[in-house]
Design a protein around this motif. Structure first.
Motif, mmCIF file in Angstrom:
data_model
loop_
_atom_site.group_PDB
_atom_site.id
_atom_site.type_symbol
_atom_site.label_atom_id
_atom_site.label_comp_id
_atom_site.label_asym_id
_atom_site.label_seq_id
_atom_site.Cartn_x
_atom_site.Cartn_y
_atom_site.Cartn_z
ATOM 1 N N GLY A 51 0.950 -1.432 0.058
ATOM 2 C CA GLY A 51 -0.001 0.086 0.054
ATOM 3 C C GLY A 51 0.758 1.286 0.123
ATOM 4 N N VAL A 52 2.073 1.098 -0.034
ATOM 5 C CA VAL A 52 2.943 2.397 -0.015
ATOM 6 C C VAL A 52 3.750 2.310 -1.317
ATOM 7 C CG1 VAL A 52 5.026 3.289 0.767
ATOM 8 C CG2 VAL A 52 3.682 1.793 2.224
ATOM 9 N N GLU A 53 3.297 3.892 -2.052
ATOM 10 C CA GLU A 53 3.736 4.172 -3.334
ATOM 11 C C GLU A 53 5.384 4.295 -3.433
ATOM 12 O OE1 GLU A 53 2.018 7.641 -4.731
ATOM 13 O OE2 GLU A 53 -0.091 6.929 -4.521
ATOM 14 N N ARG A 54 5.953 3.792 -4.662
ATOM 15 C CA ARG A 54 7.295 4.001 -4.691
ATOM 16 C C ARG A 54 7.926 5.307 -4.560
ATOM 17 N NH1 ARG A 54 9.535 0.758 -9.734
ATOM 18 N NH2 ARG A 54 8.957 -1.003 -8.366
ATOM 19 N N GLY A 55 8.673 5.383 -3.777
ATOM 20 C CA GLY A 55 9.475 6.679 -3.487
ATOM 21 C C GLY A 55 9.064 7.201 -2.105
ATOM 22 N N ALA A 56 7.804 6.744 -1.778
ATOM 23 C CA ALA A 56 7.258 7.272 -0.272
ATOM 24 C C ALA A 56 7.812 6.482 0.920
ATOM 25 C CB ALA A 56 5.740 7.126 -0.255
ATOM 26 N N LYS A 57 7.727 6.961 2.090
ATOM 27 C CA LYS A 57 8.316 6.430 3.187
ATOM 28 C C LYS A 57 7.633 5.255 3.656
ATOM 29 C CE LYS A 57 11.655 9.724 3.957
ATOM 30 N NZ LYS A 57 13.111 9.050 3.793
ATOM 31 N N LEU A 58 8.103 4.504 4.157
ATOM 32 C CA LEU A 58 7.144 3.204 4.550
ATOM 33 C C LEU A 58 6.349 3.650 5.982
ATOM 34 C CD1 LEU A 58 10.048 0.352 4.662
ATOM 35 C CD2 LEU A 58 8.284 0.812 3.019
ATOM 36 N N PHE A 59 6.878 4.586 6.773
ATOM 37 C CA PHE A 59 6.101 4.807 7.997
ATOM 38 C C PHE A 59 5.534 6.122 8.439
ATOM 39 C CE2 PHE A 59 8.827 1.046 8.442
ATOM 40 C CZ PHE A 59 7.899 -0.091 8.722
ATOM 41 N N VAL A 60 5.964 6.878 7.573
ATOM 42 C CA VAL A 60 5.863 8.540 7.422
ATOM 43 C C VAL A 60 4.733 8.657 6.305
ATOM 44 C CG1 VAL A 60 6.532 10.701 7.652
ATOM 45 C CG2 VAL A 60 7.654 8.913 8.639
ATOM 46 N N ARG A 61 3.439 8.979 6.606
ATOM 47 C CA ARG A 61 2.481 9.220 5.743
ATOM 48 C C ARG A 61 2.585 10.641 5.126
ATOM 49 N NH1 ARG A 61 2.861 4.183 4.821
ATOM 50 N NH2 ARG A 61 1.867 2.766 6.445
ATOM 51 N N GLU A 62 1.879 10.690 4.112
ATOM 52 C CA GLU A 62 1.714 12.149 3.381
ATOM 53 C C GLU A 62 1.317 13.159 4.444
ATOM 54 O OE1 GLU A 62 0.552 14.420 -0.752
ATOM 55 O OE2 GLU A 62 -0.052 12.332 -0.526
ATOM 56 N N GLY A 63 1.766 14.190 4.508
ATOM 57 C CA GLY A 63 1.318 15.319 5.335
ATOM 58 C C GLY A 63 1.611 15.100 6.884
ATOM 59 N N GLU A 64 2.676 13.950 6.919
ATOM 60 C CA GLU A 64 2.823 13.576 8.531
ATOM 61 C C GLU A 64 4.442 13.849 8.571
ATOM 62 O OE1 GLU A 64 1.443 10.021 11.481
ATOM 63 O OE2 GLU A 64 2.422 9.647 9.462
ATOM 64 N N LYS A 65 4.758 14.024 9.964
ATOM 65 C CA LYS A 65 6.238 14.489 10.220
ATOM 66 C C LYS A 65 6.884 13.265 10.854
ATOM 67 C CE LYS A 65 5.971 18.842 8.835
ATOM 68 N NZ LYS A 65 6.772 19.172 7.890
ATOM 69 N N ALA A 66 7.914 13.095 10.577
ATOM 70 C CA ALA A 66 8.824 11.930 11.058
ATOM 71 C C ALA A 66 8.734 11.892 12.759
ATOM 72 C CB ALA A 66 10.221 11.667 10.592
ATOM 73 N N HIS A 67 8.945 13.134 13.423
ATOM 74 C CA HIS A 67 8.901 13.246 14.929
ATOM 75 C C HIS A 67 7.783 12.657 15.373
ATOM 76 C CE1 HIS A 67 6.885 17.013 15.504
ATOM 77 N NE2 HIS A 67 7.483 17.374 14.415
ATOM 78 N N THR A 68 6.708 13.257 14.599
ATOM 79 C CA THR A 68 5.267 12.675 15.106
ATOM 80 C C THR A 68 5.218 10.989 15.359
ATOM 81 O OG1 THR A 68 4.319 14.401 14.243
ATOM 82 C CG2 THR A 68 2.661 12.731 14.878
ATOM 83 N N VAL A 69 5.737 10.319 14.183
ATOM 84 C CA VAL A 69 5.576 8.759 14.197
ATOM 85 C C VAL A 69 6.601 8.398 15.289
ATOM 86 C CG1 VAL A 69 6.179 6.995 12.597
ATOM 87 C CG2 VAL A 69 5.141 8.922 11.826
ATOM 88 N N ILE A 70 7.743 8.896 15.564
ATOM 89 C CA ILE A 70 8.511 8.602 16.540
ATOM 90 C C ILE A 70 8.020 8.770 17.733
ATOM 91 C CG2 ILE A 70 10.681 9.076 17.660
ATOM 92 C CD1 ILE A 70 11.951 9.744 14.940
ATOM 93 N N GLN A 71 7.603 9.825 18.251
ATOM 94 C CA GLN A 71 6.571 10.202 19.445
ATOM 95 C C GLN A 71 5.597 8.925 19.596
ATOM 96 O OE1 GLN A 71 7.927 12.367 21.642
ATOM 97 N NE2 GLN A 71 6.705 11.177 22.773
ATOM 98 N N ARG A 72 4.761 8.586 18.721
ATOM 99 C CA ARG A 72 3.738 7.852 18.814
ATOM 100 C C ARG A 72 4.122 6.432 19.378
ATOM 101 N NH1 ARG A 72 1.222 8.858 14.164
ATOM 102 N NH2 ARG A 72 1.955 7.203 12.773
ATOM 103 N N VAL A 73 5.325 6.176 18.742
ATOM 104 C CA VAL A 73 5.893 4.744 18.979
ATOM 105 C C VAL A 73 6.383 4.848 20.357
ATOM 106 C CG1 VAL A 73 7.625 2.825 18.448
ATOM 107 C CG2 VAL A 73 6.709 4.136 16.667
ATOM 108 N N GLN A 74 7.215 5.664 20.693
ATOM 109 C CA GLN A 74 7.669 5.910 22.063
ATOM 110 C C GLN A 74 6.601 5.951 23.046
ATOM 111 O OE1 GLN A 74 10.055 9.568 21.246
ATOM 112 N NE2 GLN A 74 11.726 8.429 21.277
ATOM 113 N N ASP A 75 5.381 6.794 22.903
ATOM 114 C CA ASP A 75 4.276 6.696 23.848
ATOM 115 C C ASP A 75 3.740 5.476 24.011
ATOM 116 O OD1 ASP A 75 4.971 9.422 24.240
ATOM 117 O OD2 ASP A 75 3.212 10.192 22.858
#
Length: 275
Positions: A180-204
Motif C-alpha cells: 500500500g506504499v507508493e514507490r518513493g514514499a516513506k514506509l511509515f511516514v505518511r503524506e502530510g505527517e512528520k517523522a518526529h510525530t511517528v517517533i513520538q507515537r511509537v515511544q508513547d
C-alpha cells in the motif's frame, strides 16, 4: 555565537523528535527536563550526550520571546529533584534488553489495537538493530533495494553509513510494510505527517504499555524499563552470541557488532552487552 548556534541547530534536529517539541514551547518546565533526562538515561545515553541535549533545549527556550517558566541549571535541578543526576550515573553493566516474551507481547498488543505500523517499526528495530529514527527514514525504494541485495543500507548518527545484513525475519517485515506504499514514499511516514510525530507515537505506545507486557524474569534492574532502544540491546546480544558460538574471538566479535549497530568501538558493544 554563530558556531554555537550551528551546533545547537544540529543537535536540535536530533533532539526535537525525542523531546516531543518542548524545546520550542513557552510552557516548558523543570519537570519536563527531568523526565526527558530520565528517559534518555534509561535508553543508555551518556552523561555528555544528555548534557549537550539539555544545552540545546535551553538555547532554543531562551530564544522564545515569552516563556511562562524559568528553566533551572543542572546544579539546581539536582538539588530539587532527587532522581536527577548526570555525573554519577553509570551505563556499563546494566541489562537494558527486552525479552522475547515482552517483544512478542508488544507486537500482539499493537496489532490488536490497530497499530500495524507501530508493530512493524518495533519489529524492524528488534530484528535489524535499528534506531527508531533510522526506521522512519526508510522508503519503499530502500525496501525494494534491500530485498534484492540482502543488505539494508542505513545512514545513522553523524551521517555514518552502514550495511546491515537482512535477516529472514527482517525480510518479512520489509515486505509487509511495503504493501500500500507508493514507490518513493516513506514506509511509515505518511503524506502530510512528520517523522518526529511517528517517533513520538511509537515511544508513547511503548511507555504506556510496557507495564502490561513485562516479563517477570526480565533480568533488568527495577528502575530500568523497556524503551525503543531496548530492542537494539537485544539484537546486539544476539549478534554477539552468534559470533562467539561460531568460534570468533571476543574482541573481534565486539568490533564487528559495534559496526553493525552504527558505532566503531568495541567498548560501545560492552555497554549493550551489560558488561
Amino acid at each position: 555565537m554563530k558556531k554555537n548556534k550551528t551546533k545547537y541547530n544540529l543537535v536540535y534536529f536530533v533532539l526535537f523528535p525525542l523531546f516531543g517539541g518542548w524545546a520550542k514551547t513557552p510552557n516548558m518546565q523543570n519537570k519536563h527536563l527531568v523526565a526527558y533526562v530520565l528517559e534518555r538515561q534509561n535508553e543508555g545515553m551518556s552523561a555528555a550526550t544528555v548534557k549537550q541535549d539539555l544545552a540545546a533545549v535551553r538555547y532554543f527556550h531562551n530564544q522564545l520571546p515569552k516563556t511562562r517558566y524559568q528553566i533551572s541549571d543542572n546544579k539546581q535541578l539536582q538539588e530539587t529533584y532527587k532522581e536527577f543526576s548526570l555525573e554519577r550515573r553509570s551505563f556499563g553493566g546494566v541489562n537494558r534488553r527486552c525479552t522475547e516474551l515482552e517483544y512478542q507481547r508488544f507486537i500482539t498488543l499493537a496489532e490488536q489495537n490497530g497499530h500495524a505500523d507501530t508493530a512493524q517499526i518495533i519489529q524492524l528495530a528488534r530484528e535489524q538493530g535499528l534506531r527508531i529514527h533510522e526506521v522512519t527514514r526508510l522508503s519503499r525504494t530502500d525496501a525494494e533495494k534491500t530485498l534484492r541485495d540482502g543488505l539494508l543500507t542505513i545512514k545513522g548518527k553523524g551521517g555514518l553509513v552502514r550495511e546491515v545484513p537482512l535477516r529472514e525475519t527482517g525480510r518479512a517485515m520489509l515486505h509487509d510494510s511495503m504493501q500500500g506504499v507508493e514507490r518513493g514514499a516513506k514506509l511509515f511516514v505518511r503524506e502530510g505527517e512528520k517523522a518526529h510525530t511517528v517517533i513520538q507515537r511509537v515511544q508513547d505506545f511503548i511507555k504506556n504499555h510496557r507495564a502490561k507486557v513485562e516479563d517477570p524474569v526480565h533480568g533488568r534492574p527495577l528502575a530500568v524499563h523497556v524503551t525503543c532502544h531496548s530492542f537494539r540491546h537485544t539484537y546486539t546480544k544476539e549478534e554477539y552470541d552468534r559470533r562467539i558460538t561460531a568460534g570468533m574471538g571476543e574482541r573481534q566479535a565486539r568490533l564487528e557488532v559495534s559496526e553493525l549497530i552504527g558505532h566503531s568501538r568495541e567498548d560501545v558493544t560492552r555497554i549493550y552487552l551489560a558488561e
